[in-house]
Design a protein around this motif. Structure first.
Motif, PDB file in Angstrom:
ATOM      1  N   CYS A  10       0.699  -1.449   0.023  1.00  0.00           N
ATOM      2  CA  CYS A  10       0.185   0.071  -0.053  1.00  0.00           C
ATOM      3  C   CYS A  10       0.728   1.361  -0.113  1.00  0.00           C
ATOM      4  N   LEU A  11       1.991   1.100   0.704  1.00  0.00           N
ATOM      5  CA  LEU A  11       2.766   2.525   0.981  1.00  0.00           C
ATOM      6  C   LEU A  11       3.426   2.529  -0.494  1.00  0.00           C
ATOM      7  N   ILE A  12       4.044   1.708  -1.204  1.00  0.00           N
ATOM      8  CA  ILE A  12       4.655   1.644  -2.486  1.00  0.00           C
ATOM      9  C   ILE A  12       3.612   2.067  -3.510  1.00  0.00           C
ATOM     10  N   ALA A  13       2.493   1.580  -3.429  1.00  0.00           N
ATOM     11  CA  ALA A  13       1.339   2.107  -4.526  1.00  0.00           C
ATOM     12  C   ALA A  13       0.760   3.616  -4.318  1.00  0.00           C
ATOM     13  N   GLY A  14       0.907   3.937  -2.955  1.00  0.00           N
ATOM     14  CA  GLY A  14       0.681   5.251  -2.807  1.00  0.00           C
ATOM     15  C   GLY A  14       1.697   6.130  -3.226  1.00  0.00           C
ATOM     16  N   LEU A  15       3.039   5.767  -2.939  1.00  0.00           N
ATOM     17  CA  LEU A  15       4.099   6.760  -3.399  1.00  0.00           C
ATOM     18  C   LEU A  15       3.958   6.624  -5.142  1.00  0.00           C
ATOM     19  N   THR A  16       3.631   5.669  -5.504  1.00  0.00           N
ATOM     20  CA  THR A  16       3.605   5.599  -7.152  1.00  0.00           C
ATOM     21  C   THR A  16       2.602   6.285  -7.701  1.00  0.00           C
ATOM     22  N   LEU A  17       1.340   6.222  -7.032  1.00  0.00           N
ATOM     23  CA  LEU A  17       0.366   7.225  -7.344  1.00  0.00           C
ATOM     24  C   LEU A  17       0.643   8.598  -7.288  1.00  0.00           C
ATOM     25  N   LEU A  18       1.408   8.913  -6.049  1.00  0.00           N
ATOM     26  CA  LEU A  18       1.691  10.301  -5.981  1.00  0.00           C
ATOM     27  C   LEU A  18       2.841  10.874  -7.172  1.00  0.00           C
ATOM     28  N   PHE A  19       3.725  10.005  -7.228  1.00  0.00           N
ATOM     29  CA  PHE A  19       4.455  10.323  -8.550  1.00  0.00           C
ATOM     30  C   PHE A  19       4.120  10.547  -9.845  1.00  0.00           C
ATOM     31  N   LEU A  20       3.012   9.655 -10.210  1.00  0.00           N
ATOM     32  CA  LEU A  20       2.208   9.704 -11.720  1.00  0.00           C
ATOM     33  C   LEU A  20       1.602  10.757 -11.717  1.00  0.00           C
ATOM     34  N   LEU A  21       0.969  11.456 -10.350  1.00  0.00           N
ATOM     35  CA  LEU A  21       0.103  12.501 -10.417  1.00  0.00           C
ATOM     36  C   LEU A  21       0.945  13.876 -10.651  1.00  0.00           C
ATOM     37  N   TYR A  22       2.305  13.586 -10.001  1.00  0.00           N
ATOM     38  CA  TYR A  22       3.294  14.651 -10.069  1.00  0.00           C
ATOM     39  C   TYR A  22       3.399  14.699 -11.633  1.00  0.00           C
ATOM     40  N   VAL A  23       3.919  13.811 -12.319  1.00  0.00           N
ATOM     41  CA  VAL A  23       4.315  13.708 -13.703  1.00  0.00           C
ATOM     42  C   VAL A  23       3.432  13.922 -14.501  1.00  0.00           C
ATOM     43  N   ASN A  24       2.339  13.679 -14.206  1.00  0.00           N
ATOM     44  CA  ASN A  24       1.158  14.131 -15.183  1.00  0.00           C
ATOM     45  C   ASN A  24       0.743  15.622 -15.029  1.00  0.00           C
ATOM     46  N   VAL A  25       1.118  16.231 -13.858  1.00  0.00           N
ATOM     47  CA  VAL A  25       0.881  17.674 -13.787  1.00  0.00           C
ATOM     48  C   VAL A  25       1.739  18.282 -14.088  1.00  0.00           C
ATOM     49  N   TRP A  26       3.078  18.271 -13.577  1.00  0.00           N
ATOM     50  CA  TRP A  26       4.235  19.091 -14.041  1.00  0.00           C
ATOM     51  C   TRP A  26       5.296  18.514 -14.883  1.00  0.00           C
ATOM     52  N   GLY A  27       5.072  17.144 -15.136  1.00  0.00           N
ATOM     53  CA  GLY A  27       6.280  16.650 -15.902  1.00  0.00           C
ATOM     54  C   GLY A  27       6.341  16.272 -17.213  1.00  0.00           C
ATOM     55  N   ASP A  28       7.424  15.484 -17.799  1.00  0.00           N
ATOM     56  CA  ASP A  28       7.350  15.014 -18.848  1.00  0.00           C
ATOM     57  C   ASP A  28       7.103  13.495 -18.729  1.00  0.00           C
ATOM     58  N   VAL A  29       6.062  12.941 -19.211  1.00  0.00           N
ATOM     59  CA  VAL A  29       5.763  11.515 -18.645  1.00  0.00           C
ATOM     60  C   VAL A  29       6.975  10.605 -19.367  1.00  0.00           C
ATOM     61  N   GLU A  30       7.122  10.819 -20.725  1.00  0.00           N
ATOM     62  CA  GLU A  30       8.178  10.110 -21.296  1.00  0.00           C
ATOM     63  C   GLU A  30       9.411   9.916 -20.767  1.00  0.00           C
ATOM     64  N   CYS A  37       8.585   3.560 -12.350  1.00  0.00           N
ATOM     65  CA  CYS A  37       8.382   2.104 -12.529  1.00  0.00           C
ATOM     66  C   CYS A  37       9.263   1.376 -11.885  1.00  0.00           C
ATOM     67  N   ILE A  38      10.725   1.534 -12.278  1.00  0.00           N
ATOM     68  CA  ILE A  38      11.807   0.937 -12.037  1.00  0.00           C
ATOM     69  C   ILE A  38      12.045   0.925 -10.245  1.00  0.00           C
ATOM     70  N   SER A  39      11.949   2.154  -9.894  1.00  0.00           N
ATOM     71  CA  SER A  39      11.740   2.558  -8.469  1.00  0.00           C
ATOM     72  C   SER A  39      10.732   1.672  -7.774  1.00  0.00           C
ATOM     73  N   ALA A  40       9.649   1.703  -8.196  1.00  0.00           N
ATOM     74  CA  ALA A  40       8.645   0.950  -7.361  1.00  0.00           C
ATOM     75  C   ALA A  40       8.749  -0.418  -7.517  1.00  0.00           C
ATOM     76  N   LEU A  41       8.967  -0.885  -8.686  1.00  0.00           N
ATOM     77  CA  LEU A  41       9.453  -2.670  -8.829  1.00  0.00           C
ATOM     78  C   LEU A  41      10.334  -2.871  -8.088  1.00  0.00           C
ATOM     79  N   PHE A  42      11.408  -2.206  -7.711  1.00  0.00           N
ATOM     80  CA  PHE A  42      12.805  -2.500  -6.955  1.00  0.00           C
ATOM     81  C   PHE A  42      12.193  -2.573  -5.521  1.00  0.00           C
ATOM     82  N   GLN A  43      11.431  -1.599  -5.137  1.00  0.00           N
ATOM     83  CA  GLN A  43      10.940  -1.625  -3.458  1.00  0.00           C
ATOM     84  C   GLN A  43       9.955  -2.807  -3.315  1.00  0.00           C
ATOM     85  N   LEU A  44       9.258  -2.998  -4.186  1.00  0.00           N
ATOM     86  CA  LEU A  44       8.187  -4.170  -4.161  1.00  0.00           C
ATOM     87  C   LEU A  44       9.082  -5.515  -4.117  1.00  0.00           C
ATOM     88  N   VAL A  45      10.025  -5.583  -5.032  1.00  0.00           N
ATOM     89  CA  VAL A  45      10.626  -6.972  -4.862  1.00  0.00           C
ATOM     90  C   VAL A  45      11.447  -6.948  -3.589  1.00  0.00           C
TER      91      VAL A  45
END
Length: 129
Positions: A10-30, A37-45
């Motif tokens: 849940c913590l990793i999913a929440g962080l991922t959602l916050l980062f994706l929100l940030y990227v969607n609003v202020w960042g360059d998605v590509e 994805c790599i950061s979340a996957l690393f922490q999940l594993v």
């Protein structure tokens, strides 16, 4: 262990959602999505491995748990350094590398704080009994 895994996910999913929100609003998605994805996957594993090893050690040798906490943290740090270096060598875009390193550090530090708090709580319960 189930509580640890559920809360970690849940913590990793929440962080991922916050980062994706940030990227969607202020960042360059590509530029930023692979770093997330790599950061979340690393922490999940890492959390899954940590949880299963913890369960195994707790059931077979409770007195070895403090050693597990230290060695698991060291292993996670080493694996994190290798992951960051591999990403830096694989990607040429400096902005992508910069965002990845920042995102990875945020994930790493927040999960490290969570792990420390969770296992301190577990150890306190064990001492009380």
């Amino acid at each position: 262990m189930n509580t640890y895994l559920r809360q970690s996910i849940c913590l990793i999913a929440g962080l991922t959602l916050l980062f994706l929100l940030y990227v969607n609003v202020w960042g360059d998605v590509e530029t930023m999505v692979w770093g997330i994805c790599i950061s979340a996957l690393f922490q999940l594993v890492a959390c899954l491995i940590y949880g299963f090893v913890w369960k195994s050690v707790a059931s077979s040798s409770v007195e070895s748990l403090p050693t597990l906490y230290m060695s698991a943290s060291g292993f996670r740090m080493f694996a994190g350094i290798v992951t960051v270096l591999a990403y830096c060598f694989a990607v040429e875009d400096k902005a992508s590398i910069r965002f990845f390193v920042i995102a990875f550090m945020v994930y790493y530090l927040i999960v490290l704080i969570y792990d420390t708090a969770y296992f301190m709580k577990v150890e306190k319960k064990k001492v009380k009994h």
